[in-house]
Motif scaffolding. Structure first.
Motif, PDB file in Angstrom:
ATOM      1  N   SER A 189       8.102  -1.670  -6.648  1.00  0.00           N
ATOM      2  CA  SER A 189       7.351  -2.882  -6.760  1.00  0.00           C
ATOM      3  C   SER A 189       6.473  -3.038  -5.438  1.00  0.00           C
ATOM      4  N   CYS A 190       5.183  -3.683  -5.730  1.00  0.00           N
ATOM      5  CA  CYS A 190       4.394  -3.942  -4.474  1.00  0.00           C
ATOM      6  C   CYS A 190       3.490  -5.022  -4.607  1.00  0.00           C
ATOM      7  N   ASN A 218       2.250   1.702   2.587  1.00  0.00           N
ATOM      8  CA  ASN A 218       1.637   0.548   2.547  1.00  0.00           C
ATOM      9  C   ASN A 218       0.220   0.461   1.873  1.00  0.00           C
ATOM     10  N   MET A 219      -0.108   1.676   1.221  1.00  0.00           N
ATOM     11  CA  MET A 219      -1.298   1.539   0.411  1.00  0.00           C
ATOM     12  C   MET A 219      -1.132   1.797  -0.967  1.00  0.00           C
ATOM     13  N   ALA A 220      -2.057   1.508  -1.747  1.00  0.00           N
ATOM     14  CA  ALA A 220      -2.151   1.578  -3.194  1.00  0.00           C
ATOM     15  C   ALA A 220      -3.509   2.157  -3.710  1.00  0.00           C
ATOM     16  N   LEU A 221      -3.707   3.042  -4.883  1.00  0.00           N
ATOM     17  CA  LEU A 221      -4.898   3.491  -5.177  1.00  0.00           C
ATOM     18  C   LEU A 221      -5.125   3.184  -6.639  1.00  0.00           C
ATOM     19  N   PHE A 222      -6.171   2.844  -6.923  1.00  0.00           N
ATOM     20  CA  PHE A 222      -6.682   2.608  -8.479  1.00  0.00           C
ATOM     21  C   PHE A 222      -7.693   3.888  -8.704  1.00  0.00           C
ATOM     22  N   GLU A 223      -7.724   4.320  -9.695  1.00  0.00           N
ATOM     23  CA  GLU A 223      -8.482   5.555  -9.858  1.00  0.00           C
ATOM     24  C   GLU A 223      -9.117   5.579 -11.504  1.00  0.00           C
ATOM     25  N   THR A 231      -6.563   0.456  -1.353  1.00  0.00           N
ATOM     26  CA  THR A 231      -6.239  -1.055  -0.911  1.00  0.00           C
ATOM     27  C   THR A 231      -4.983  -1.151  -0.035  1.00  0.00           C
ATOM     28  N   ARG A 232      -4.852  -1.649   1.029  1.00  0.00           N
ATOM     29  CA  ARG A 232      -3.570  -2.044   1.794  1.00  0.00           C
ATOM     30  C   ARG A 232      -2.729  -3.085   0.915  1.00  0.00           C
ATOM     31  N   LEU A 233      -1.417  -2.736   0.898  1.00  0.00           N
ATOM     32  CA  LEU A 233      -0.613  -3.853   0.427  1.00  0.00           C
ATOM     33  C   LEU A 233      -0.191  -4.885   1.269  1.00  0.00           C
ATOM     34  N   LEU A 234       0.201  -5.922   0.530  1.00  0.00           N
ATOM     35  CA  LEU A 234       0.721  -7.232   1.428  1.00  0.00           C
ATOM     36  C   LEU A 234       2.202  -6.971   1.758  1.00  0.00           C
ATOM     37  N   GLU A 235       2.613  -7.142   3.229  1.00  0.00           N
ATOM     38  CA  GLU A 235       4.006  -7.096   3.434  1.00  0.00           C
ATOM     39  C   GLU A 235       4.740  -8.168   3.347  1.00  0.00           C
ATOM     40  N   GLY A 236       5.919  -7.961   3.100  1.00  0.00           N
ATOM     41  CA  GLY A 236       6.971  -9.014   2.982  1.00  0.00           C
ATOM     42  C   GLY A 236       7.592  -9.312   1.826  1.00  0.00           C
TER      43      GLY A 236
END
Lengths: 364, 364
Positions: A189-190, A218-223, A231-236
């Motif tokens: 989950s992210c 801490n990264m995700a990719l849509f392709e 995109t960077r992910l939000l942390e927490g």
């Protein structure tokens, strides 16, 4: 660098990446980086938080690269005639762009200063139809927090289970939960910034073709469609949304979505003077929608299928309308407990979507 | 008061008068006055400067009148289902409005306080096709003064001669003059507030049916399609526009409207950083359009038919674009004298329209 391409392809490619470019002028981040190779031109833009890359076909006569300020380029080519467009570097500092009798020299910046693009490990990935992801975004994103007191709530939770994706947004007054079956072999989950998700929704098409989604660190990719959105992910820690959904239900109604939406839209015209407060009175297979202000009063009766207790409950009309505008079912189920506990809006007989709305206190 | 009418007729009638109502809330001037008689309901709205009255057919079951706040009424009926709408007075202070399951009670104000409507002597009148008047308004109104330093210039001059109407707008930097043949038996001139003319343009239809125009004292009346628009006139002396049009012409070009407009639109993207200054260079049957800023430079050559001297002249691109967007001819004539004297844009071979644009001083 010198290449020629169709104006339509250029508009499409520039339009895809341009919104990742920074609005800060006179910095390399306001530029789109063009890189020419055999028969293909790659466009990249990034403001570090979000990075978009896409490709277009072109007749490349001289390989090379150029960093061109995004805003002026986008505006200028939008005003070009419908024909082929030629880009040609003039020395280090300018690019000549021509299209029939239209001709302009734009300043370019130092392409070597353009930041290197993110890399991501693509082992962990899910696949989902583009139009399905688009609807999941649009049916949840309105509920993200706007204020940044809790930054994590300004994003969309992607909760990936074995063959399922649940997208969740919440802002402290309401929550949107949207679940679908997808091709996935991971549990992960992210939380993805809502700005990224708006761009993804804008860029992907309304087709059944798949989009790939990868997450790593801490990264995700849509392709999809020759385009990558990093995109960077939000942390927490995101709120445990499952615990928020009430298990009990003292009153359950089934109502025609459009009829209720139209009534609430009328009620909210009068409710503007009273903090958008509208009231529901559920009694004898009728849902009565009321609102009241100095301008007048509204009192409309809507037939419903109902089970359980009678109830009077008040809501902020905006939160109920957001939900009723987002769903595409003809009928929805609404579940209540008391006048001070949350209402859940669901599609009949499944958990494809569940919206939770907190009531407001009644004044009488 | 009690009447029933079709929602479409109601929306049309309310939409026609609503914009004359005042935005000042809690005053009688924010209301639409409904007056019911046999088979017909008359709607009136006024903020004193402009007054609009229209009629709609209805089944009137009880004659009477009601003054209903315009804004909330307009919004509410726009949200009604497509069906018949019934209005019914409830005592002195409210009107019940219902349409299928939609039902609302709106507060009404004291109809007796509604100001009496203007009367006008209709002896002096001209007739003109509605679509022709609409185009005359739209092709001149952009040139009215926005600042109210000289209030008279915020209006449109109607200069009525024997069988002709000339509409003129000017703001100190440019002037628009538009002339047509009309049915008229008077010579008269008056200045009508631009706000009134925008409402007239909005209300009249794109048909060949005539609209009547009467002027008397400090009032004018436009009348078409069961609708009357009364307006106060602006007082004072308008500039003698005929004297402003240059008699001489040292350089004359004929150019394709769309090609020039597109070039100037591109040029103005770069010119934003330099107060919208663009330059024309006329030489050897070519009009060269240039603009220049830190972002880049544009230099486009447009073939023209030309007579007379070569010329370099600079303009505010907005003023040239306003003209080129307003005219509907494929080609226009442009007449120049020197780099510091006004340019006149005309349609080829007639004085149907004449636009005058002042140049700006060139910096090099």
């Amino acid at each position: 660098m010198r290449f020629t391409c169709a104006k339509a392809d250029l508009i499409q490619a520039v339009g895809t990446v341009a919104r990742a470019a920074s609005k800060m002028q006179k910095t390399i981040l306001e530029c789109i980086l063009f890189t020419c190779d055999d028969g293909v031109v790659t466009l990249r833009a990034t403001d570090i938080a979000i990075s978009i890359k896409t490709e277009m076909t072109a007749q490349v006569e001289e390989k090379g690269k150029a960093a061109i300020p995004s805003k002026v380029l986008h505006e200028m080519i939008s005003r070009f005639p419908e024909s082929d467009v030629t880009f040609e570097s003039i020395g280090e500092n300018a690019v000549k762009i021509s299209c029939m009798n239209a001709q302009v020299d734009l300043q370019q910046m130092n392409a070597d200063e353009f930041p290197s693009f993110p890399e991501i490990d693509r082992k962990t990935q899910i696949k989902i139809q583009q139009k399905l992801l688009k609807s999941m975004i649009n049916q949840t994103i309105f509920a993200v927090a706007v204020m940044e007191e809790k930054p994590i709530l300004t994003g969309l939770l992607f909760d990936i289970g074995k063959d399922s994706l649940t997208v969740v947004a919440l802002d402290g007054y309401r929550m949107a939960v949207r679940k679908e079956t997808v091709i996935s072999d991971v549990s992960e989950s992210c939380v993805i910034p809502s700005r990224t998700m708006r761009e993804v929704s804008r860029i992907i098409s309304d087709t059944e073709e798949n989009i790939k989604f990868c997450v790593s660190g801490n990264m995700a990719l849509f392709e999809a469609n020759n385009t990558q959105i990093y995109t960077r992910l939000l942390e927490g820690d995101f709120v445990n949304y499952r615990n928020l959904l009430p298990k009990e239900c003292a009153t359950n109604i089934r109502v025609e979505t459009e009829m209720l939406r139209d009534s609430i839209e009328r009620a909210s015209i009068l409710a503007r003077e009273t903090n958008n407060v509208i009231k529901f009175i559920i009694e004898d297979k009728v849902l009565e929608v009321t609102s009241n202000s100095e301008m007048g009063k509204l009192d409309e009766k809507i037939p419903v299928i109902s089970e359980g207790n009678n109830l009077k409950i008040a809501f902020n009309s905006k939160y109920v309308l957001d939900v009723l505008k987002a769903v595409d079912e003809n009928e929805v189920d609404m579940r209540f407990n008391t006048a001070v506990s949350p209402c859940v809006v669901r599609n009949e007989g499944s958990d494809k979507f569940e919206y939770l709305i907190l009531p407001v206190q009644m004044r009488d």
